[in-house]
Design a protein around this motif. Structure first.
Motif, mmCIF file in Angstrom:
data_model
loop_
_atom_site.group_PDB
_atom_site.id
_atom_site.type_symbol
_atom_site.label_atom_id
_atom_site.label_comp_id
_atom_site.label_asym_id
_atom_site.label_seq_id
_atom_site.Cartn_x
_atom_site.Cartn_y
_atom_site.Cartn_z
ATOM 1 N N ARG A 324 39.726 44.741 34.742
ATOM 2 C CA ARG A 324 40.341 45.810 35.547
ATOM 3 C C ARG A 324 39.332 46.908 35.855
ATOM 4 O O ARG A 324 39.235 47.381 36.996
ATOM 5 N N ALA A 325 38.607 47.331 34.828
ATOM 6 C CA ALA A 325 37.630 48.404 35.027
ATOM 7 C C ALA A 325 36.518 47.956 35.972
ATOM 8 O O ALA A 325 36.093 48.715 36.857
ATOM 9 N N PHE A 326 36.062 46.733 35.801
ATOM 10 C CA PHE A 326 34.947 46.227 36.602
ATOM 11 C C PHE A 326 35.339 46.112 38.073
ATOM 12 O O PHE A 326 34.688 46.666 38.962
ATOM 13 N N VAL A 327 36.439 45.410 38.336
ATOM 14 C CA VAL A 327 36.885 45.217 39.723
ATOM 15 C C VAL A 327 37.356 46.542 40.322
ATOM 16 O O VAL A 327 37.139 46.811 41.509
ATOM 17 N N GLY A 328 37.971 47.386 39.504
ATOM 18 C CA GLY A 328 38.382 48.694 39.995
ATOM 19 C C GLY A 328 37.201 49.494 40.513
ATOM 20 O O GLY A 328 37.266 50.138 41.566
ATOM 21 N N GLY A 329 36.079 49.462 39.780
ATOM 22 C CA GLY A 329 34.893 50.168 40.230
ATOM 23 C C GLY A 329 34.321 49.590 41.515
ATOM 24 O O GLY A 329 33.905 50.333 42.417
ATOM 25 N N VAL A 330 34.321 48.258 41.603
ATOM 26 C CA VAL A 330 33.814 47.598 42.812
ATOM 27 C C VAL A 330 34.635 48.014 44.029
ATOM 28 O O VAL A 330 34.093 48.391 45.080
ATOM 29 N N LEU A 331 35.958 47.952 43.916
ATOM 30 C CA LEU A 331 36.820 48.272 45.054
ATOM 31 C C LEU A 331 36.800 49.763 45.378
ATOM 32 O O LEU A 331 36.810 50.153 46.548
ATOM 33 N N ALA A 332 36.763 50.602 44.347
ATOM 34 C CA ALA A 332 36.720 52.043 44.586
ATOM 35 C C ALA A 332 35.456 52.435 45.340
ATOM 36 O O ALA A 332 35.470 53.331 46.195
#
Length: 369
Positions: A324-332
């Protein structure tokens, strides 16, 4: 008059913070009678014992009880996704529908359905796949969408196994798919996602041996997003698509990330709904983004594009929390906001290590005209 979808993104200060929702209702920006679903990111751990989800649902139900009859409060889908690791920001996405004079069309369409309660022994098995498939078809009918190709995202809240639920099955002599409560979350999410695939024609029920659930990740839906929780025994289903029978400024498109850094399909979807998206969305563009919904999952191979990752080897933090943290950072980094709905655990939701992404945005002139 035609049906019109409305989407409201509201920041929260805590799992039980409903102040922004109350203010929006009091100001007339949201008609509680039109609320179909509320999606939320809460700052829990997203695991079996994440009671921030139930806490948030309780607060939302209490707030809406001031405006609606009990049966109307109960018909709303409350899809709370625990876990705001990294810089993911806790927030609500309120999905509302009403009517308006005919305008831009096709437009975003919203449908919902709820299944009956599922028995513990059916969780993670073909019975759950078939139950969800039937629920998705009913949600499509509720939205007035007949063609599965017009569906861009299906959001489901599904149940999981607890010690009490396992004991109840034991008393009846019923066998259950697993005795690991955390694993039951993945099996329930996976079976629910495969139910979406069956309803949308991505797979047939004959394509899915029961042993494939939670194991055969080559079987998946490109448009399913499922989240498991202890706070319910049924399935709450929300379908989001495009329909010529709906009007308004909102539209939806989707993409499928092949892995956690596969950003180009998302960029392409942003362009299809009218964003420039050559880099991070500009400050002027961002208000058009109503919601971004995504799934995140660490690859079961233990590697990402040939490089080893350790998400599956951390005994302290669940792999879904890392993802969640990893993909959240990518999308943000692409859309310029951390108020995005990233749900962990993407079993049978997109390819292994990847996941579906949906973008709801205000229409730009000339797009889908």
């Amino acid at each position: 008059m035609m049906r019109q979808a409305r989407v409201h993104r509201l920041a929260t200060k805590a799992p039980d913070d409903v102040s922004a929702l109350r203010q929006a209702i009091e100001a007339g920006h949201i008609d509680p009678r039109g609320i179909v679903a509320i999606l939320g990111k809460t700052e829990g751990n997203g695991c079996v014992n994440d009671f921030t989800r139930a806490f948030a649902v309780s607060a939302l139900r209490s707030a809406l009880a001031d405006h609606l009859e009990p049966e109307s409060v109960s018909r709303i889908a409350y899809v709370m996704s625990g876990g705001t690791e990294g810089a993911l920001s806790p927030h609500l996405v309120v999905l509302e529908r009403g009517t308006a004079e005919p305008s831009s069309s096709p437009a975003l369409a919203i449908g919902s359905a709820q299944t009956g309660d599922i028995t513990p022994e059916a969780i993670g098995r073909l019975d759950q796949v078939e139950m969800v498939a039937d629920g998705v078809r009913r949600a499509m009918a509720d939205a007035g969408i007949a063609n599965p190709a017009d569906i861009h995202f299906v959001q489901i809240k599904c149940p999981l196994l607890t010690g009490e639920r396992m004991a109840e099955a034991d008393r009846r002599g019923a066998s259950i798919a697993t005795r690991d409560t955390l694993k039951s979350m993945g099996l329930s999410r996976g079976a629910s996602a495969l139910g979406v695939a069956v309803a949308l024609g991505e797979l047939s029920i004959e394509d899915i041996p029961e042993a494939a659930i939670g194991n055969r990740f080559d079987l998946f839906s490109a448009r399913a997003s499922t989240s498991a929780g202890v706070e319910l025994l049924n399935h709450e289903i929300v379908v989001l698509g495009m329909s010529a029978n709906w009007c308004g400024p909102l539209m939806i498109d989707h993409a499928v990330m092949a892995d956690g850094i596969d950003i180009e399909p998302v960029r392409a979807a942003l362009k299809r709904v009218g964003f420039v998206a050559d880099g991070q969305l500009s400050e002027a563009e961002r208000p058009r983004l109503a919601a971004l919904l995504a799934k995140a999952e660490p690859s079961s191979s233990g590697s990402l594009r040939g490089a080893r990752h350790t998400m599956l080897d951390d005994s302290d933090i669940a792999a879904t929390r890392h993802a969640r943290a990893f993909v959240g950072g990518v999308l943000a980094s692409l859309v310029g906001t951390s108020e995005i709905f990233v749900s962990g655990g993407a079993e049978h939701q997109g390819p292994n290590g990847g996941g579906p992404v949906a973008i709801i945005a205000e229409r730009k002139e000339g797009v889908f005209a």
